[in-house]
Design a protein around this motif. Structure first.
Motif, short mmCIF file in Angstrom:
data_model
loop_
_atom_site.label_atom_id
_atom_site.label_comp_id
_atom_site.label_asym_id
_atom_site.label_seq_id
_atom_site.Cartn_x
_atom_site.Cartn_y
_atom_site.Cartn_z
N GLU A 1 -0.73 4.86 19.39
CA GLU A 1 -1.70 4.20 18.20
C GLU A 1 -2.05 3.07 18.66
OE1 GLU A 1 -0.20 6.48 13.95
OE2 GLU A 1 0.80 4.90 14.59
N CYS A 2 -2.75 2.91 19.54
CA CYS A 2 -2.84 1.37 19.84
C CYS A 2 -3.85 0.63 19.18
CB CYS A 2 -4.12 1.74 21.38
SG CYS A 2 -3.87 3.37 23.09
N LEU A 3 -4.16 0.99 18.07
CA LEU A 3 -5.21 0.39 17.64
C LEU A 3 -3.98 -0.82 17.05
CD1 LEU A 3 -7.61 -1.21 15.99
CD2 LEU A 3 -6.81 0.69 14.53
N LEU A 4 -2.85 -0.13 16.65
CA LEU A 4 -1.65 -0.60 15.34
C LEU A 4 -0.92 -1.62 16.39
CD1 LEU A 4 -0.09 1.81 13.28
CD2 LEU A 4 -1.60 -0.11 12.97
N ASN B 1 1.99 -7.65 5.23
CA ASN B 1 2.53 -5.96 5.19
C ASN B 1 2.08 -5.48 6.00
OD1 ASN B 1 4.59 -6.53 2.30
ND2 ASN B 1 2.54 -6.87 1.73
N PHE B 2 0.68 -5.69 6.62
CA PHE B 2 0.84 -5.32 7.69
C PHE B 2 1.29 -5.65 8.80
CE2 PHE B 2 -3.31 -5.04 11.34
CZ PHE B 2 -2.93 -4.74 11.58
N TYR B 3 1.78 -6.80 9.16
CA TYR B 3 2.56 -6.63 10.19
C TYR B 3 3.82 -5.84 10.37
CZ TYR B 3 6.31 -8.74 13.37
OH TYR B 3 7.35 -8.64 13.97
N ARG B 4 4.09 -5.43 8.79
CA ARG B 4 5.73 -4.51 8.71
C ARG B 4 5.04 -2.70 8.94
NH1 ARG B 4 7.00 -5.02 2.31
NH2 ARG B 4 9.05 -4.41 2.93
N ALA B 5 3.79 -2.74 9.09
CA ALA B 5 3.06 -1.87 8.77
C ALA B 5 3.16 -1.02 10.06
CB ALA B 5 2.14 -1.30 8.07
N ALA B 6 2.19 -2.33 11.14
CA ALA B 6 2.46 -2.01 12.30
C ALA B 6 3.58 -1.63 13.49
CB ALA B 6 1.53 -3.05 12.54
N GLN B 7 4.72 -2.67 12.92
CA GLN B 7 5.50 -2.08 13.56
C GLN B 7 6.43 -0.67 13.59
OE1 GLN B 7 9.11 -5.08 13.51
NE2 GLN B 7 7.64 -6.04 11.50
N THR B 8 5.77 -0.34 12.60
CA THR B 8 6.27 1.57 12.59
C THR B 8 5.02 2.61 13.75
OG1 THR B 8 4.62 2.52 10.88
CG2 THR B 8 7.53 1.01 10.03
N ALA C 1 -0.25 -5.32 15.68
CA ALA C 1 1.14 -6.32 15.05
C ALA C 1 0.97 -7.22 15.76
CB ALA C 1 2.21 -4.99 16.10
N GLU C 2 0.31 -6.84 17.46
CA GLU C 2 0.48 -8.65 17.89
C GLU C 2 -0.29 -9.96 17.25
OE1 GLU C 2 -0.55 -7.54 21.80
OE2 GLU C 2 1.22 -6.29 22.33
#
Length: 808
Positions: free
Chosen positions: A402-405, A390-397, A409-410
């Motif tokens: 937003e460097c932290l995201l 779920n974090f991966y799905r959020a980070a793709q947005t 995502a990586e």
């Protein structure tokens, strides 16, 4: 989108009537299923549903969603119920304060003597629940036959705790040894000295050494949820600092709060317990409330199943509620009253809120960062697959800043890829047979390149109406994991598919009547264009927009093919441009082959679309539509002219022409058919121009890094071939192109979902159309030129969306 065709009539695909046969066959398949099911049972749940069935399911789901507004309910927990049953009557009389809890325990013992989930046996869960239930019964000297049956189960089952392959409960090593000591004090005849018990006691001591008690007293932590497991070491006066002021609970846990009340007599604890609705029927849930958790997961499931459009008001109310409880500093918890936030709920909330236009900050994810990784709770040792997913799905947005995201995502992708490759997608938070497939799909289909209808179809196979969730005990969330969600989703998919098939028949007739079959393309390309249109605009009410999108996509293919074709004379191409500029088909007189017929077919289609769009909008949009397509024709001609003159444009020249030539802008008239009014100020606003530029660059580079080798052989300019002049290698150029695409996609996400309000904005539906059209182009060019004949073998995917009904 370049397409190479052949004049070999033997290689042509069948006429539209053969596709109509496919449609008829799929309808027959559903009819046969319906007939078979109705013969076996008039009330069979697999019989093909009608509108009455679907409306009943919609109303049932609305009822489930409304129940969440009462702070949400989970399945009953024998463990928590037993803890609550230990509370003595507050009026001083003999007996329990909640006598119905003991009746519930007596009624819900399983045949093997244990307590636990009726349909899912788990050794840790059944042992823990059984131990606590017999403690409760023994403490009140009631149900002694049930106690003896429970003891027999425990004596033969406790050694099975040695098995490391079983589901592991949250905090089991803290709670179980402590509860076992309680049982020993009651002289219950159990094997207290098993090797596995010694291991659990050692694990408990080790964990207690690692838990700084001063931190537990001063900082909200997940340990509070398992407070009963450390009741022998905790300072009850100091731990009161972590009692939640809003509802009086400890960690929203009935068991932990009951334990605290038994030790302190705290009245707020008692008020919390009496506020739990389920206790009226004698049972306690594993936690209460779960209002944030249930709202988020229900909205997510409705969207992924493709049925969200039936529940727009309920979804808005749910997200408004979540937004009120979302913190830009620490995210959110599963409950509105809980002060311990977690990555799972925070990520789900962030993604859903962002994609629905709420202003949310990604700063909250710093709270869950730990040495370059992300954890569900600060201090977590073993990372969960579902929470990372779920974090991966959020980070793709993420937005560009937003460097932290981006870093998140990586990391999440690496973590999930490692788990998936090793077939280790077994999760610590949920027991889901579909999780491995969900993770695999997300890794194979990044959000930027995935299409809504494809997600709907795949999730129909992944959704588990019987999912079991893991906490201190196993539990179920019937409000969003249930059969009625799946029944409605499957019926709705088939209903939409039948509508799509009717539209496809009309389009294939149109394709033939316009003469496109005989001129320069194959029907497979028409089917593919419509397939993509369905994938981004699947809803029945989007029928006109979907049809227009498919027609425009087909015209794009035809025009691109015309100006690319060496069999068309340069003179004919000049006349085509002049005829389009003057809107005069007569200027095509004297052209060779079928060029005039081709021009008239395209010109008439654009004229019809402009007229229909004007009716939809209540104003004349024909000038705008013609100008868009004129720009496309002019830029297509410019590229043909370069080739004719053997001219080598600079990269700047090339991009200024080819951005429009990629044809994204020519698809935008679809926005006028989305059901919302679009003013001239919206169309011409700086924001719309930014959207267009970002989309054009992404579309252009998506094409060029996949088709450059063929285009080089045809002496056509391309971003890759032009960049080679600067001495860069192909791999360096492609890597740079991917970076540019990624940067532009992040900016496109921001302009779509969180645009500045300083200029007139396109409606949200139009912005979403732009974004999904770019995703469709990226999807098409993932492995090559999707509309070229060698890339048309996407039969399985097309069949699943257009022709194969879902079995009910």
């Amino acid at each position: 989108m370049a397409v190479h065709t052949t004049n070999d009539s033997a290689s042509r695909v069948p006429k539209w009537r053969n596709y109509a046969h496919r449609i008829h066959s799929s309808a027959t398949e559903v009819k046969e299923l319906e007939t078979t099911d109705n013969k076996s049972s008039a009330n069979s749940s697999t019989a093909r549903p009608n509108d009455t069935h679907m409306q009943a399911w919609i109303e049932e789901i609305r009822g489930l969603l409304r129940s969440m507004f009462e702070k949400g309910e989970t399945s009953d927990s024998p463990y928590d119920t037993a803890w609550v049953s230990l509370i003595p009557a507050v009026d001083g009389s003999q007996g329990p304060q909640f006598p119905n809890t003991l009746k519930w325990i007596a009624r819900n013992q399983l045949e093997d003597g244990s307590w636990g989930d009726v349909d899912f046996f788990s050794i840790q869960n059944n042992v823990l629940c059984t131990l606590m239930c017999i403690i409760a019964l023994k403490s009140w000297n009631t149900g002694l036959d049930s106690v003896e049956k429970g003891l027999r189960f425990l004596r033969k089952s406790m050694a099975l705790l040695e098995d490391e392959t079983h589901e592991k409960l949250v905090g089991f090593e803290l709670v179980f040894p402590s509860i076992l000591d309680h049982a020993k004090n009651l002289d219950l005849d159990l094997p207290y000295n098993l090797p596995v018990i010694d291991k659990l006691r050692a694990a408990r001591e080790e964990k207690l050494r690692k838990i700084p008690l001063h931190l537990i007293y001063t900082t909200p932590t997940s340990v509070t949820y398992s407070l009963e497991g450390i009741r022998d070491v905790v300072d009850w006066e100091q731990i009161s600092q972590q009692q939640q002021q809003t509802d009086g609970s400890f960690g929203c846990s009935p068991a932990a709060t009951a334990c605290a009340y038994l030790h302190t007599g705290n009245e707020s604890c008692f008020r919390y317990l009496t506020s739990i609705p389920q206790l009226c029927d004698g049972a306690a849930p594993p936690f209460y409330p779960s209002d944030i958790f249930q709202r988020l997961w229900a909205v997510d499931r409705l969207q992924r199943l493709g049925i969200a459009r039936h529940f727009e008001s309920e979804i808005k109310a749910s997200l408004d509620y979540v937004y009120e409880h979302f913190s830009s500093r620490v995210g959110c918890s599963w409950a509105s009253t809980c002060n311990v936030t977690d990555l799972d709920d925070s990520a789900m909330a962030f993604r859903l809120l962002r994609l629905h236009g709420y202003d949310v900050s990604s700063d909250c994810f710093q709270h869950f960062r730990d040495s370059g990784e992300w954890c569900t709770y600060p201090g977590e040792i073993n990372r969960g697959v579902s929470s990372t997913f779920n974090f991966y799905r959020a980070a793709q947005t993420c937005f560009p800043e937003e460097c932290l995201l981006m870093e998140g995502a990586e990391w999440a992708r690496r973590f999930l890829l490692d788990k998936h490759t090793q077939n280790l997608c077994r999760d610590k938070w949920v027991i889901s047979k579909g999780l491995h497939a969900e993770v695999g799909s997300a890794l194979s289909n990044p959000w930027y390149e995935h299409l809504p209808r494809l997600e709907h179809r795949s999730y129909l196979d992944q959704y588990g109406p019987q999912h079991v969730w893991i906490s201190k005990v196993l539990y179920r969330m019937h409000s969003f994991t249930n059969s009625v969600f799946l029944k409605l989703a499957k019926a709705d998919f088939n209903l939409c598919q039948s509508k799509h098939q009717e539209e496809l028949q009309v389009l294939l007739r149109w394709n033939e009547e316009r003469g496109f079959n005989s001129i320069r393309t194959r029907e497979k390309q028409m089917v593919y264009c419509f397939y993509v249109a369905v994938c981004i605009l699947p809803a029945p009410e989007q029928s006109m927009a979907r049809t227009v999108w498919a027609k425009l996509a087909m015209l794009n293919v035809l025009i691109d093919d015309f100006f690319d074709s060496p069999s068309e004379s340069y003179t004919d191409k000049v006349q085509f441009l002049e005829a389009f500029r003057s809107r005069n088909p007569n200027l095509m007189d004297g052209t060779g082959g079928e060029a005039k017929l081709f021009f008239e077919s395209i010109y008439n289609t654009i004229t019809e679309i402009a007229a229909e769009g004007s009716l939809f909008q209540g104003r004349d949009i024909s000038h705008h539509v013609y100008n868009i397509w004129l720009r496309l024709v002019e830029n297509q001609f410019k590229e043909a002219e370069w080739k004719h003159l053997n001219y080598e444009p600079s990269l700047e020249e090339y991009m200024s022409v080819s951005e429009v030539g990629i044809s994204f802008e020519a698809m935008t008239p679809t926005q006028f058919f989305m059901g919302e009014k679009i003013s001239p100020a919206m169309v011409d606003s700086p924001h719309t121009k930014r959207l267009m530029h970002l989309a054009n660059v992404v579309a252009r580079l998506s094409n060029d890094i996949r088709t450059y080798q063929r285009e080089e052989s045809e002496n056509k300019p391309n971003w890759v071939s032009i960049s080679k002049r600067n001495g860069l290698t192909e791999s360096e150029i492609i890597e740079e192109a991917r970076k540019v695409m990624d940067e532009h996609m992040k900016q496109l996400v921001k302009e779509t979902y969180s645009p500045s309000k300083s200029h007139p904005l396109l409606p949200r539906s139009a912005r979403q159309l732009y974004f999904d059209t770019v995703r469709a182009i990226r999807f098409a060019y993932r492995t090559g030129d999707a509309l070229a004949p060698h890339m048309l073998d996407t039969k399985q995917s097309i069949d699943s969306i257009l022709f194969e009904p879902v079995l009910l």
